[in-house]
Design an enzyme around this catalytic site. Structure first.
Site, PDB file in Angstrom:
ATOM      1  N   LYS A  52       0.845  -1.199   0.000  1.00 49.46           N
ATOM      2  CA  LYS A  52       0.000   0.000   0.000  1.00 49.46           C
ATOM      3  C   LYS A  52       0.879   1.248   0.000  1.00 49.46           C
ATOM      4  O   LYS A  52       0.602   2.211  -0.718  1.00 49.46           O
ATOM      5  CB  LYS A  52      -0.961  -0.024   1.205  1.00 49.46           C
ATOM      6  CG  LYS A  52      -2.070  -1.044   1.002  1.00 49.46           C
ATOM      7  CD  LYS A  52      -2.874  -1.358   2.238  1.00 49.46           C
ATOM      8  CE  LYS A  52      -3.788  -2.561   1.946  1.00 49.46           C
ATOM      9  NZ  LYS A  52      -4.516  -3.042   3.096  1.00 49.46           N
ATOM     10  N   GLN A  96      -5.045  -1.958   9.198  1.00 50.32           N
ATOM     11  CA  GLN A  96      -4.824  -3.260   8.565  1.00 50.32           C
ATOM     12  C   GLN A  96      -5.430  -4.359   9.431  1.00 50.32           C
ATOM     13  O   GLN A  96      -5.105  -4.485  10.614  1.00 50.32           O
ATOM     14  CB  GLN A  96      -3.306  -3.482   8.368  1.00 50.32           C
ATOM     15  CG  GLN A  96      -2.965  -4.752   7.629  1.00 50.32           C
ATOM     16  CD  GLN A  96      -3.495  -4.762   6.186  1.00 50.32           C
ATOM     17  OE1 GLN A  96      -3.363  -3.797   5.453  1.00 50.32           O
ATOM     18  NE2 GLN A  96      -4.119  -5.863   5.787  1.00 50.32           N
ATOM     19  N   ASP A 119     -11.439   1.911   3.262  1.00 48.31           N
ATOM     20  CA  ASP A 119     -11.653   0.467   3.072  1.00 48.31           C
ATOM     21  C   ASP A 119     -13.129   0.174   2.764  1.00 48.31           C
ATOM     22  O   ASP A 119     -13.464  -0.913   2.296  1.00 48.31           O
ATOM     23  CB  ASP A 119     -11.254  -0.299   4.348  1.00 48.31           C
ATOM     24  CG  ASP A 119      -9.916  -1.012   4.199  1.00 48.31           C
ATOM     25  OD1 ASP A 119      -9.497  -1.262   3.052  1.00 48.31           O
ATOM     26  OD2 ASP A 119      -9.299  -1.330   5.235  1.00 48.31           O
TER      27      ASP A 119
END
Ligand code: NAD
Length: 280
Positions: A52, A96, A119
């Site tokens: 990322k 995460q 997300d």
């Protein structure tokens, strides 16, 4: 021979388009910034976080990395999220997953401001998707839609079958196909006659989480088959939920693993970061 849907090429196109947009925004004085939080040092998570960061660098998005120790408390993590929620210089916040067991994942997802939820996991984002309002969309299913559209595959009016009903893949995938005017069926572990239902599909999206489970007997001749699964097979080679060797000869189009859906997830995360300026 099926058309091979190349996620590497399509994700690169998307990243290059975003790179241009980000450069234009910078010229006009807007910088995009993503905060990535990792708790603990799970090896797979570290690889994802690293990828990322690399994608952010490529596109020109500023990334802030918070690498917190395994013993970080839930309260400490919630405090950091609250600080980032109120920081006007931060556009997107990503924690995460999975987080260590002593932290309630649900609480963390809900703590991230829906305006920075890149997300797309916050209940507000999920709700917005279901009623057709603007909001962040979960990256993997959003990537599947891009794969279909950019390969010239029409979704409207097609029989779309999704195998899997998880919150991050199956359910948002079904909502997105519906938004594109597909006729959508969702299959799951309690579905009866799975093969028959799958054989109705013009577009079959497989997110069942079982290596090579879907062979040619589940697929109508000429169908488009999208394989979301990622696993290691008995020879430690990457494979999907679809038995590629069996399905490829009869499918109309198919995604490989690796190089299909996988690279799209990060590209769509980057897209969500850039989109965040419209969602504010
Ligand atoms: P999950 O385990 O949460 O969900 C699997 C779903 O499949 C469940 O809804 C379950 O009801 C259904 N299912 C299980 N067995 C079944 C059966 N025998 N018949 C019919 N349905 C059945 O998995 P997930 O998080 O949705 O992920 C699915 C796959 O996609 C996994 O292989 C995962 O590794 C992969 N994945 C890939 C990406 C990517 O970036 N490419 C992102 C997320 C997940």
């Amino acid at each position: 021979m099926a058309q091979l849907i190349d996620g590497k090429v399509i994700s690169k196109q998307i990243k290059d388009e975003l790179k241009e947009k980000v450069a234009e925004l910078k010229e006009n004085g807007t910088e995009i910034c993503l905060a990535v939080i990792q708790v603990g040092n799970d090896t797979a998570s570290s690889v994802y976080v690293g990828n990322k960061k690399k994608a952010c660098e490529y596109i020109g998005i500023k990334s802030l990395a918070y690498e917190l120790p395994e013993e970080t408390t839930e309260a400490e993590l919630l405090n950091l999220i609250d600080k980032l929620n109120h920081d006007d210089a931060v556009n997107g916040i990503l924690v995460q997953l999975p987080v260590p067991e002593h932290i309630d994942e649900d609480k963390i997802i809900k703590a991230i401001s829906p305006l920075k939820d890149v997300d797309g996991f916050h209940p507000m984002s999920v709700g917005a998707l279901s009623i057709g309002q603007p909001g962040f969309v979960s990256c993997t299913p959003a990537g599947v839609i891009q794969l279909l559209k950019r390969s010239g595959i029409e979704i409207a009016g097609k029989e779309c079958v999704v195998i899997g009903r998880s919150n991050i893949v199956g359910k948002p995938m079904s909502m997105l196909l519906l938004r594109e005017n597909g006729t959508v069926t969702i299959c799951h572990s309690r579905t009866k006659n799975l093969k028959e239902v799958c054989r109705r599909a013009d577009i079959l999206v497989v997110a069942v989480g079982k290596p090579k489970m879907i062979d040619a007997s589940y697929v109508k001749e000429g169908a488009v088959v999208i394989d979301v699964g990622i696993h290691r097979d008995e020879n430690n080679k990457l494979c999907g939920d679809v038995d590629f060797a069996s399905v490829e000869p009869i499918a109309g189009a198919i995604t490989p693993v690796p190089g299909g859906v996988g690279p799209m997830t990060i590209a769509m995360l980057m897209n969500n970061c850039v989109e965040s300026i419209n969602i504010r």
